[in-house]
Design a protein around this motif. Sequence first.
Motif, mmCIF file in Angstrom:
data_model
loop_
_atom_site.group_PDB
_atom_site.id
_atom_site.type_symbol
_atom_site.label_atom_id
_atom_site.label_comp_id
_atom_site.label_asym_id
_atom_site.label_seq_id
_atom_site.Cartn_x
_atom_site.Cartn_y
_atom_site.Cartn_z
ATOM 1 N N LEU A 143 8.648 -66.666 3.070
ATOM 2 C CA LEU A 143 8.819 -67.367 1.791
ATOM 3 C C LEU A 143 9.379 -66.476 0.699
ATOM 4 N N SER A 144 10.137 -67.116 -0.184
ATOM 5 C CA SER A 144 10.647 -66.448 -1.363
ATOM 6 C C SER A 144 9.690 -66.766 -2.509
ATOM 7 N N MET A 145 9.073 -65.728 -3.067
ATOM 8 C CA MET A 145 8.032 -65.955 -4.085
ATOM 9 C C MET A 145 8.598 -66.568 -5.358
ATOM 10 N N ALA A 146 9.910 -66.432 -5.547
ATOM 11 C CA ALA A 146 10.541 -66.945 -6.767
ATOM 12 C C ALA A 146 10.452 -68.465 -6.861
ATOM 13 N N TYR A 147 10.246 -69.144 -5.739
ATOM 14 C CA TYR A 147 10.227 -70.605 -5.789
ATOM 15 C C TYR A 147 8.915 -71.146 -6.341
ATOM 16 N N GLN A 148 7.875 -70.294 -6.383
ATOM 17 C CA GLN A 148 6.589 -70.705 -6.965
ATOM 18 C C GLN A 148 6.062 -69.544 -7.819
ATOM 19 N N LEU A 168 24.364 -71.524 -14.106
ATOM 20 C CA LEU A 168 24.265 -70.558 -13.012
ATOM 21 C C LEU A 168 22.937 -70.739 -12.300
ATOM 22 N N ARG A 169 22.951 -70.611 -10.997
ATOM 23 C CA ARG A 169 21.735 -70.807 -10.195
ATOM 24 C C ARG A 169 20.936 -69.513 -10.068
ATOM 25 N N ALA A 170 19.613 -69.674 -10.225
ATOM 26 C CA ALA A 170 18.699 -68.558 -9.948
ATOM 27 C C ALA A 170 17.330 -69.189 -9.686
ATOM 28 N N PHE A 180 22.986 -66.039 -9.357
ATOM 29 C CA PHE A 180 22.513 -64.703 -9.743
ATOM 30 C C PHE A 180 21.529 -64.231 -8.680
ATOM 31 N N THR A 181 22.015 -63.372 -7.808
ATOM 32 C CA THR A 181 21.160 -62.812 -6.751
ATOM 33 C C THR A 181 21.869 -61.606 -6.144
ATOM 34 N N SER A 182 21.350 -61.121 -5.028
ATOM 35 C CA SER A 182 21.977 -59.977 -4.366
ATOM 36 C C SER A 182 23.319 -60.387 -3.743
ATOM 37 N N LEU A 183 24.231 -59.407 -3.636
ATOM 38 C CA LEU A 183 25.633 -59.736 -3.349
ATOM 39 C C LEU A 183 25.965 -60.028 -1.887
ATOM 40 N N GLU A 184 24.987 -59.850 -0.985
ATOM 41 C CA GLU A 184 25.309 -60.113 0.430
ATOM 42 C C GLU A 184 25.612 -61.596 0.663
ATOM 43 N N VAL A 185 25.171 -62.458 -0.281
ATOM 44 C CA VAL A 185 25.394 -63.903 -0.102
ATOM 45 C C VAL A 185 26.877 -64.282 -0.215
HETATM 46 N N1 DTR Z 1 18.405 -65.897 -4.201
HETATM 47 C C1 DTR Z 1 17.120 -65.496 -3.751
HETATM 48 C C2 DTR Z 1 17.106 -64.396 -2.766
HETATM 49 C C3 DTR Z 1 18.109 -64.389 -1.699
HETATM 50 C C4 DTR Z 1 19.092 -63.481 -1.623
HETATM 51 N N2 DTR Z 1 19.805 -63.653 -0.484
HETATM 52 C C5 DTR Z 1 19.288 -64.729 0.195
HETATM 53 C C6 DTR Z 1 19.673 -65.297 1.398
HETATM 54 C C7 DTR Z 1 18.973 -66.396 1.837
HETATM 55 C C8 DTR Z 1 17.879 -66.902 1.136
HETATM 56 C C9 DTR Z 1 17.474 -66.315 -0.074
HETATM 57 C C10 DTR Z 1 18.183 -65.220 -0.550
HETATM 58 C C11 DTR Z 1 16.278 -66.604 -3.273
HETATM 59 O O1 DTR Z 1 16.693 -67.733 -3.397
HETATM 60 O O2 DTR Z 1 15.178 -66.372 -2.829
#
Ligand code: DTR
Length: 336
Positions: free
Chosen positions: A91-96, A167-169, A205-210
């Motif tokens: 899980l991504s903690m940013a969603y909650q 912008l999405r974050a 707005f996130t890390s650039l690998e996306v």
């Molecule tokens: N944008 C953030 C973190 C994130 C960065 N790269 C990825 C790839 C796939 C899922 C999430 C992320 C996020 O939504 O949690």
Amino acid sequence: MKKILAALAIFAMLMAIWQVPPAKGEPIKLTYANFPPANTFPSVQMERWKQEVEKRTNGKVSIQTFPGGTLLDAKNMMDGVISGQANIGCLSMAYQPGRFIVTNALSLPLNIKTAVQGSLALWDFYNKYKPKEFEQVKVLTMFSTAPSNIMSTIPIKSLDDIKGVPLRASGGAGDILKLWGANMVGMPMSDTPEALQKGVVKGLFTSLEVLMDFKFAELCKYATITDAGVYPFAVVMNMDTWNKLPDDVKKVMDDLGREQAEWTGKYMDEHVIKSLEWSKKNHGLQVITLPPEELKKWHDLLEPITKKWIEDAKAKGLPAEQMLADLKELVKKYAK
Ligand code: DTR
């Protein structure tokens, strides 16, 4: 194909709920849910963890992975694991943000430079405080992204340029965007490709690998380097599942916790470099670096974020200042 996947997901869910004990000689079967697609870093680290566990337990454990939200989606991950719809979830903690207030401190403006630094600091910080929001699950590992930067369909070179731009974050990174004056649109990563396609947002707005993994470089021709804010992640296991595992399997998983955090951080840091090269070469990505005095203005605007986190954490009865001081120490410790 969709029907088969749905049937598989339902079958996996039932297996997880029933917690069928394996017959003698049969491997222990576990399901592992993830929300983004198979080629993105949370799912890549999931496959690595699966392989290592299967190898290190000599096949005693067999893990079936479900990337792309096929078993649990982004926002249901924690509750889905708690209720046993999946044995394991990422899980991504940013969603909650409110739910994971302690560990979300990692997304404050702490000047974290790499994903390895963020991941190891987060892992130690979690282990020091063992916050109660994770009490209902077994935490297998944690990690973070590399720092966040703006990827956009229009060039953003100043605070004037970013004003009002959708912008999405998510979570802490979203708070950063708001202070810079953007029109922050909050949504999980898995919903972002469609929002960009439809023009609901003009970037993210996130890390650039996306740029490479989601092919966002096809639409986002500009990357403004801000290096601010990381996204923290956790991999959690259903507590009953954990309690039923044999001790030697538990040990393999426990021993992997920190190693997996570091592995994922390294993978992410290397992947960011590859993604930038790929995006420049294949899509003519333009990287915008702000002059130091301009960048300072952007970073100075972020002060209220930390104050607000301290207030919120205190209101929950947490030793906020001490926690933050410890986290800052860890961030320093893992700076190269
Ligand atoms: N944008 C953030 C973190 C994130 C960065 N790269 C990825 C790839 C796939 C899922 C999430 C992320 C996020 O939504 O949690």
